[in-house]
Write a protein that holds these residues in place. Structure first.
Motif, short mmCIF file in Angstrom:
data_model
loop_
_atom_site.label_atom_id
_atom_site.label_comp_id
_atom_site.label_asym_id
_atom_site.label_seq_id
_atom_site.Cartn_x
_atom_site.Cartn_y
_atom_site.Cartn_z
N GLU A 235 -3.19 -7.81 16.99
CA GLU A 235 -2.50 -8.38 15.80
C GLU A 235 -1.31 -7.52 15.35
N TYR A 236 -1.34 -6.22 15.66
CA TYR A 236 -0.31 -5.32 15.13
C TYR A 236 0.89 -5.30 16.11
N TYR A 237 1.83 -6.18 15.86
CA TYR A 237 2.98 -6.41 16.76
C TYR A 237 4.09 -5.34 16.64
N LEU B 93 11.47 5.91 13.31
CA LEU B 93 11.07 4.67 13.98
C LEU B 93 9.82 4.07 13.32
N GLY B 94 9.37 2.96 13.87
CA GLY B 94 8.08 2.39 13.48
C GLY B 94 8.07 1.73 12.12
N SER B 95 9.24 1.55 11.52
CA SER B 95 9.36 0.98 10.17
C SER B 95 8.62 1.83 9.13
N GLY C 283 9.52 1.39 5.59
CA GLY C 283 8.87 0.33 4.83
C GLY C 283 7.76 0.85 3.92
N ASN C 284 7.30 2.06 4.19
CA ASN C 284 6.24 2.63 3.34
C ASN C 284 6.80 3.32 2.10
N PHE C 285 8.12 3.30 1.96
CA PHE C 285 8.76 3.85 0.75
C PHE C 285 9.08 2.70 -0.20
N ALA D 133 -1.84 -8.79 10.85
CA ALA D 133 -1.51 -7.47 11.40
C ALA D 133 -2.13 -6.33 10.59
N TYR D 134 -2.39 -6.58 9.30
CA TYR D 134 -2.91 -5.52 8.42
C TYR D 134 -4.37 -5.74 8.00
N ASN D 135 -4.97 -6.83 8.51
CA ASN D 135 -6.42 -7.08 8.29
C ASN D 135 -7.00 -7.42 9.66
N THR E 265 -2.89 1.89 -1.79
CA THR E 265 -2.73 3.04 -0.89
C THR E 265 -1.44 2.97 -0.08
N GLU E 266 -0.88 1.75 0.03
CA GLU E 266 0.34 1.65 0.84
C GLU E 266 1.08 0.36 0.54
N ILE E 267 2.40 0.44 0.55
CA ILE E 267 3.20 -0.78 0.68
C ILE E 267 3.89 -0.69 2.03
N SER E 268 4.10 -1.84 2.63
CA SER E 268 4.82 -1.86 3.91
C SER E 268 5.86 -2.96 3.79
N ARG E 269 7.07 -2.54 3.45
CA ARG E 269 8.12 -3.53 3.15
C ARG E 269 8.68 -4.12 4.44
#
Ligand code: AVI
Length: 324
Positions: A56-58, A163-165, A168-170, A208-210, A284-288
């Motif tokens: 699922e994690y593309y 890399l790896g986006s 997006g965690n900021f 992808a996140y579950n 615990t996290e955002i992934s924009r």
């Protein structure tokens, strides 16, 4: 001879650590938050490596595809330069770049920077064997610490890459500060290569996140185990449940740990005792998830001029190469 600002030549990495002030702040505010940097103790880093291989994690394999496809072109554009990777992890995807640069340069240097000592040391040792012509030195520390060190120790033409986006965690403010710091750290002519995850339908993102194997859940819960050993805590991970939801207004995945039963938690090393109510959550996290053109514009506003962008066939992931 060039000075070695970030590495100790007779060691494989240099340790840079910070305290738990942010943990105290995050757990004493409403809603409670914790920094995603606490995912990455050695076990968390291994779990993240597993996430990267999940069906699922593309993002990882999509970015790897782009890098494999275009690494030679990137190396041709930037020419020989010092390669500095923020948040290198196992450096797996980076190998496409190292192979490309090895083809065009006689002497090249790669500085991987990561907060997880175990995985950093292992990957440095493996890469040194695989790329004997490239000088490879790891630096253990956060991005902020690393950028501060880089700033005061300019060496030669360099390409900083993220890399790896992970960007997006900021949150937007952190993202802005980070890009400012990157822009200030680099010298005119230097390059910055950024990998970002792009906006796409909610069902693909939430899957992808579950993930069905529960690896992301274990990764999220491991943050509490990490806090336990690092700050003498007594979190019971069985009292929390993982969930990731896509917030379509802010275009971000939000990862939560939901408390299942009211209880107190102590973190002795931080002199902290915190109450958790049943149903209360820790973010615990955002992934924009980004738009490539908008991000390129934002970078231009920081004097990071777009040289070229690349994406995959589905337009799920993007790479932006900028030059100061
Ligand atoms: C590291 N970072 C870019 C990952 C992401 O997708 O935001 C962290 C992650 N969290 C859950 N799965 C992966």
């Amino acid at each position: 001879m060039i000075a070695q600002p970030l590495t100790v030549l007779d060691h494989h990495y240099q340790e840079l650590r910070d305290d738990g002030e942010d943990v105290i702040k995050g757990l004493t505010q409403i809603p409670k938050t914790l920094s995603p940097k606490y995912f990455y103790d050695d076990h968390g880093s291994l779990l993240f490596e597993k996430i990267c291989e999940l069906p699922e994690y593309y993002p990882t394999r999509t970015e790897a595809w782009i890098l494999n496809e275009y690494a030679d072109e990137i190396a041709k554009i930037t020419n020989c330069c010092e390669l500095i990777e923020l948040g290198s992890g196992s450096s797996t995807k980076t190998q496409a770049l190292l192979t490309a640069y090895q083809k065009i340069a006689d002497s090249c240097r790669y500085l991987p920077i990561d907060v997880s000592g175990g995985i950093l040391k292992t990957s440095v040792l493996q890469l040194q064997k695989k790329y004997p012509d490239i000088a490879i030195h790891g630096l253990l520390g956060t991005y902020e610490q690393a950028l501060v060190h880089l700033e005061s120790n300019y060496l030669q033409s360099r390409m900083l890459f993220f890399l790896g986006s992970s960007l997006g965690n900021f949150n937007p403010e952190e993202c802005d500060n980070f890009l400012n710091q990157v822009s200030h750290t680099l010298q005119p002519g230097d390059f910055f290569l950024l990998g970002i995850d792009l906006q796409k339908p909610k069902d693909i993102l939430e899957a992808a996140y579950n993930d069905s194997q529960g690896v992301t859940a274990a990764f999220n819960l491991n943050m509490l185990s990490h806090l336990n050993w690092r700050f003498q805590g007594n979190f019971d991970i069985n009292l929390f449940r993982h969930q990731a939801v896509y917030n379509q207004i802010d275009n971000q995945i939000e990862m939560y740990l939901h408390c299942q039963k009211s209880h107190w938690v102590t973190l002795a090393a931080l002199d902290l005792k915190v109450f958790f109510a049943e149903g209360e959550s820790i973010l615990t996290e955002i992934s924009r998830k980004f738009n490539l053109a908008t991000m390129a514009k934002q970078m231009e506003s920081k004097e990071l001029k777009t040289v070229k962008t690349w994406t995959d066939e589905k337009g799920w992931f993007g790479l932006i190469l900028c030059q100061v």
